[in-house]
Write a protein that holds these residues in place. Structure first.
Motif, PDB file in Angstrom:
ATOM      1  N   ILE A   3       0.821  -1.210   0.000  1.00 31.60           N
ATOM      2  CA  ILE A   3       0.000   0.000   0.000  1.00 31.60           C
ATOM      3  C   ILE A   3       0.860   1.267   0.000  1.00 31.60           C
ATOM      4  CG2 ILE A   3      -1.664   1.326   1.360  1.00 31.60           C
ATOM      5  CD1 ILE A   3      -3.044  -1.275   2.060  1.00 31.60           C
ATOM      6  N   PRO A   4       1.942   1.352   0.803  1.00 29.04           N
ATOM      7  CA  PRO A   4       2.801   2.545   0.718  1.00 29.04           C
ATOM      8  C   PRO A   4       3.419   2.722  -0.666  1.00 29.04           C
ATOM      9  CG  PRO A   4       3.212   1.393   2.768  1.00 29.04           C
ATOM     10  CD  PRO A   4       2.345   0.492   1.950  1.00 29.04           C
ATOM     11  N   GLU A   5       3.768   1.636  -1.328  1.00 28.75           N
ATOM     12  CA  GLU A   5       4.323   1.734  -2.675  1.00 28.75           C
ATOM     13  C   GLU A   5       3.272   2.203  -3.673  1.00 28.75           C
ATOM     14  OE1 GLU A   5       7.748  -1.765  -2.320  1.00 28.75           O
ATOM     15  OE2 GLU A   5       5.733  -2.245  -3.037  1.00 28.75           O
ATOM     16  N   ILE A   6       2.042   1.720  -3.502  1.00 30.22           N
ATOM     17  CA  ILE A   6       0.964   2.145  -4.394  1.00 30.22           C
ATOM     18  C   ILE A   6       0.735   3.645  -4.283  1.00 30.22           C
ATOM     19  CG2 ILE A   6      -1.529   1.956  -4.821  1.00 30.22           C
ATOM     20  CD1 ILE A   6      -1.299  -0.997  -3.986  1.00 30.22           C
ATOM     21  N   ALA A   7       0.874   4.175  -3.065  1.00 31.83           N
ATOM     22  CA  ALA A   7       0.657   5.607  -2.842  1.00 31.83           C
ATOM     23  C   ALA A   7       1.649   6.468  -3.621  1.00 31.83           C
ATOM     24  CB  ALA A   7       0.758   5.927  -1.356  1.00 31.83           C
ATOM     25  N   GLN A   8       2.781   5.893  -4.048  1.00 35.66           N
ATOM     26  CA  GLN A   8       3.788   6.646  -4.793  1.00 35.66           C
ATOM     27  C   GLN A   8       3.643   6.478  -6.305  1.00 35.66           C
ATOM     28  OE1 GLN A   8       5.845   8.648  -2.991  1.00 35.66           O
ATOM     29  NE2 GLN A   8       4.649   7.874  -1.239  1.00 35.66           N
ATOM     30  N   LEU A   9       2.708   5.651  -6.743  1.00 38.03           N
ATOM     31  CA  LEU A   9       2.558   5.366  -8.168  1.00 38.03           C
ATOM     32  C   LEU A   9       1.613   6.341  -8.857  1.00 38.03           C
ATOM     33  CD1 LEU A   9       2.003   1.486  -8.094  1.00 38.03           C
ATOM     34  CD2 LEU A   9       4.096   2.676  -8.778  1.00 38.03           C
ATOM     35  N   PRO A  10       1.821   6.619 -10.140  1.00 38.05           N
ATOM     36  CA  PRO A  10       0.748   7.219 -10.939  1.00 38.05           C
ATOM     37  C   PRO A  10      -0.316   6.143 -11.138  1.00 38.05           C
ATOM     38  CG  PRO A  10       2.613   6.643 -12.334  1.00 38.05           C
ATOM     39  CD  PRO A  10       3.043   6.372 -10.926  1.00 38.05           C
ATOM     40  N   ARG A  11      -1.545   6.392 -10.724  1.00 40.01           N
ATOM     41  CA  ARG A  11      -2.549   5.327 -10.708  1.00 40.01           C
ATOM     42  C   ARG A  11      -3.934   5.881 -11.010  1.00 40.01           C
ATOM     43  NH1 ARG A  11      -1.051   7.215  -5.953  1.00 40.01           N
ATOM     44  NH2 ARG A  11      -2.541   7.513  -4.241  1.00 40.01           N
ATOM     45  N   ASP A  12      -4.810   4.980 -11.431  1.00 41.91           N
ATOM     46  CA  ASP A  12      -6.202   5.347 -11.654  1.00 41.91           C
ATOM     47  C   ASP A  12      -6.840   5.781 -10.340  1.00 41.91           C
ATOM     48  OD1 ASP A  12      -6.082   4.634 -14.366  1.00 41.91           O
ATOM     49  OD2 ASP A  12      -6.496   2.532 -13.909  1.00 41.91           O
ATOM     50  N   ARG A  13      -7.747   6.742 -10.427  1.00 38.10           N
ATOM     51  CA  ARG A  13      -8.355   7.310  -9.219  1.00 38.10           C
ATOM     52  C   ARG A  13      -9.138   6.285  -8.407  1.00 38.10           C
ATOM     53  NH1 ARG A  13     -11.816  12.080 -11.655  1.00 38.10           N
ATOM     54  NH2 ARG A  13     -12.109  10.438 -13.236  1.00 38.10           N
ATOM     55  N   TRP A  14      -9.663   5.281  -9.079  1.00 35.14           N
ATOM     56  CA  TRP A  14     -10.524   4.324  -8.391  1.00 35.14           C
ATOM     57  C   TRP A  14      -9.750   3.213  -7.698  1.00 35.14           C
ATOM     58  CZ3 TRP A  14      -9.992  -0.420 -10.877  1.00 35.14           C
ATOM     59  CH2 TRP A  14      -9.496  -0.373 -12.186  1.00 35.14           C
ATOM     60  N   VAL A  15      -8.414   3.184  -7.842  1.00 33.81           N
ATOM     61  CA  VAL A  15      -7.629   2.128  -7.211  1.00 33.81           C
ATOM     62  C   VAL A  15      -7.659   2.250  -5.688  1.00 33.81           C
ATOM     63  CG1 VAL A  15      -5.272   1.283  -6.853  1.00 33.81           C
ATOM     64  CG2 VAL A  15      -6.114   1.696  -9.170  1.00 33.81           C
ATOM     65  N   ASP A  16      -7.483   3.465  -5.170  1.00 36.40           N
ATOM     66  CA  ASP A  16      -7.337   3.655  -3.723  1.00 36.40           C
ATOM     67  C   ASP A  16      -8.530   3.159  -2.914  1.00 36.40           C
ATOM     68  OD1 ASP A  16      -4.883   4.645  -4.288  1.00 36.40           O
ATOM     69  OD2 ASP A  16      -5.315   6.719  -3.746  1.00 36.40           O
ATOM     70  N   PRO A  17      -9.774   3.569  -3.252  1.00 37.93           N
ATOM     71  CA  PRO A  17     -10.892   3.079  -2.433  1.00 37.93           C
ATOM     72  C   PRO A  17     -11.066   1.568  -2.485  1.00 37.93           C
ATOM     73  CG  PRO A  17     -11.699   4.299  -4.358  1.00 37.93           C
ATOM     74  CD  PRO A  17     -10.234   4.552  -4.267  1.00 37.93           C
ATOM     75  N   ILE A  18     -10.746   0.954  -3.618  1.00 42.19           N
ATOM     76  CA  ILE A  18     -10.874  -0.496  -3.726  1.00 42.19           C
ATOM     77  C   ILE A  18      -9.814  -1.180  -2.861  1.00 42.19           C
ATOM     78  CG2 ILE A  18     -10.630  -2.459  -5.296  1.00 42.19           C
ATOM     79  CD1 ILE A  18     -11.899  -0.737  -7.473  1.00 42.19           C
ATOM     80  N   ILE A  19      -8.575  -0.693  -2.934  1.00 42.81           N
ATOM     81  CA  ILE A  19      -7.503  -1.265  -2.106  1.00 42.81           C
ATOM     82  C   ILE A  19      -7.827  -1.097  -0.628  1.00 42.81           C
ATOM     83  CG2 ILE A  19      -5.081  -1.022  -1.425  1.00 42.81           C
ATOM     84  CD1 ILE A  19      -5.300  -2.341  -4.099  1.00 42.81           C
ATOM     85  N   ASP A  20      -8.342   0.081  -0.253  1.00 41.61           N
ATOM     86  CA  ASP A  20      -8.695   0.327   1.151  1.00 41.61           C
ATOM     87  C   ASP A  20      -9.763  -0.653   1.630  1.00 41.61           C
ATOM     88  OD1 ASP A  20      -6.890   2.380   1.274  1.00 41.61           O
ATOM     89  OD2 ASP A  20      -8.380   3.977   1.027  1.00 41.61           O
ATOM     90  N   ASP A  21     -10.802  -0.847   0.814  1.00 38.83           N
ATOM     91  CA  ASP A  21     -11.882  -1.752   1.205  1.00 38.83           C
ATOM     92  C   ASP A  21     -11.401  -3.197   1.261  1.00 38.83           C
ATOM     93  OD1 ASP A  21     -13.562   0.393   1.381  1.00 38.83           O
ATOM     94  OD2 ASP A  21     -14.643  -0.004  -0.488  1.00 38.83           O
ATOM     95  N   ALA A  22     -10.557  -3.581   0.309  1.00 34.90           N
ATOM     96  CA  ALA A  22     -10.024  -4.943   0.311  1.00 34.90           C
ATOM     97  C   ALA A  22      -9.167  -5.185   1.547  1.00 34.90           C
ATOM     98  CB  ALA A  22      -9.218  -5.197  -0.962  1.00 34.90           C
ATOM     99  N   SER A  23      -8.410  -4.172   1.959  1.00 35.43           N
ATOM    100  CA  SER A  23      -7.573  -4.299   3.156  1.00 35.43           C
ATOM    101  C   SER A  23      -8.424  -4.447   4.397  1.00 35.43           C
ATOM    102  CB  SER A  23      -6.657  -3.079   3.290  1.00 35.43           C
ATOM    103  OG  SER A  23      -5.780  -2.983   2.190  1.00 35.43           O
TER     104      SER A  23
END
Length: 302
Positions: A130-150
């Motif tokens: 998750i910390p590495e994902i926070a540093q990536l250029p990423r689609d806007r919808w990735v974060d809420p999905i990762i948060d919910d999955a966690s």
């Protein structure tokens, strides 16, 4: 995958105008890392998935998308959630505009799976914390999905249901399957089994299958193909889920008439020595396998 005939027909009618489309997304986790991917037309990292075809069930769609995009057969474990809105509005390089509503499924793939970009959409995949994902250029919808999955994973952990990865071995020769039965335990408790055991930390599932085959039967074998995975609930015996990786193995010059004893003089779980009898069971009788161990036997015989 190229645009589907269904969507192509819609585009002929509406041009590049906004379309609202149902979709599916696969969230694939391994420990504290999530599998992300990047498409050829975008620098942004995202998740595997795509549109649902007419008359297609959503769960079938997510399995198809994973297979098409990375060439791997996945196992679905449940729904993380449903997502839509502004974050899932996409404008493609050709001018097409799409608003997706996606059902996100928690999935797993074999540990030793090799990725093949079979449909040409993806150019890169990688595992990120998750910390590495926070540093990536990423689609806007990735974060809420990762948060919910966690959070979903944490909830399951709080319920003290653990997932243990297992390797299961199918060794077939002359239309017979290598099996064993315990000598000192009631058949009603143990049933007929095939070689299988826990995948050790840092060990590939295929390596575990070859190791377990030797440890449990004394035979050396080589994995010839992966037959996929299944999740097996061990309750009420144990509060545990077994993520089983099924493999077909081959041994050199098998004697399918042989019957022999094997066992453990000092079981890892403690207790008295245990022994079992190995033999070759006709495939026509292999439905007697215990505790779902026969789940992928059909795939091994096709």
């Amino acid at each position: 995958m190229p645009i589907s005939p269904y969507l192509s027909e819609l585009r002929e009618r509406v041009g590049h105008d906004l379309l609202l489309l149902p979709a599916v997304t696969a969230i694939i986790r391994r420990g504290d890392r999530f599998l992300l991917c990047r498409q050829a037309h975008s620098p942004q990292w995202g998740l595997l998935g795509g549109g649902i075809e007419p008359l297609e069930k959503p769960e079938e769609a997510v399995l198809r998308e994973v297979r098409e995009e990375i060439g791997v057969d996945a196992t679905v474990h449940g729904i993380v959630g449903a997502y839509g809105g502004e974050e899932l509005m996409v404008s493609y390089p050709n001018g097409d505009r799409v608003g997706y509503t996606t059902i996100v499924y928690s999935c797993s793939i074999p540990i030793d799976a090799e990725f093949l970009f079979t449909d040409g959409e993806l150019i890169e995949t990688a595992w990120f914390t998750i910390p590495e994902i926070a540093q990536l250029p990423r689609d806007r919808w990735v974060d809420p999905i990762i948060d919910d999955a966690s959070r979903l994973s944490e909830t399951r952990h709080a319920e003290q249901t653990s997932i243990v990865e297992k390797a299961v071995c199918y060794v077939i020769a002359e239309n017979r399957l290598l099996v064993f039965t315990h000598d000192d335990t009631d058949m009603l408790a143990t049933g007929v089994q095939v070689p299988a055991g826990t995948v050790r930390q840092g060990e590939g599932a295929a390596d575990a299958a070859e190791r377990e085959l030797f440890e449990e039967t004394g035979l050396r074998g080589t994995v010839t193909r992966s037959l996929g995975t299944d999740l097996y609930d061990l309750s009420p015996a144990r509060d545990e889920l077994a993520l089983r990786h099924f493999f077909q193995l081959e041994i050199t010059d098998p004697d399918v008439t042989a019957v022999w004893q094997a066992g453990e003089a000092d079981p890892a779980t403690g207790g008295s020595p245990i022994s079992w009898t190995c033999r070759w069971l006709p495939l026509s009788q292999a439905h007697v396998l215990a505790a779902g161990l026969g789940a992928r036997l059909g795939a091994a015989t096709r």
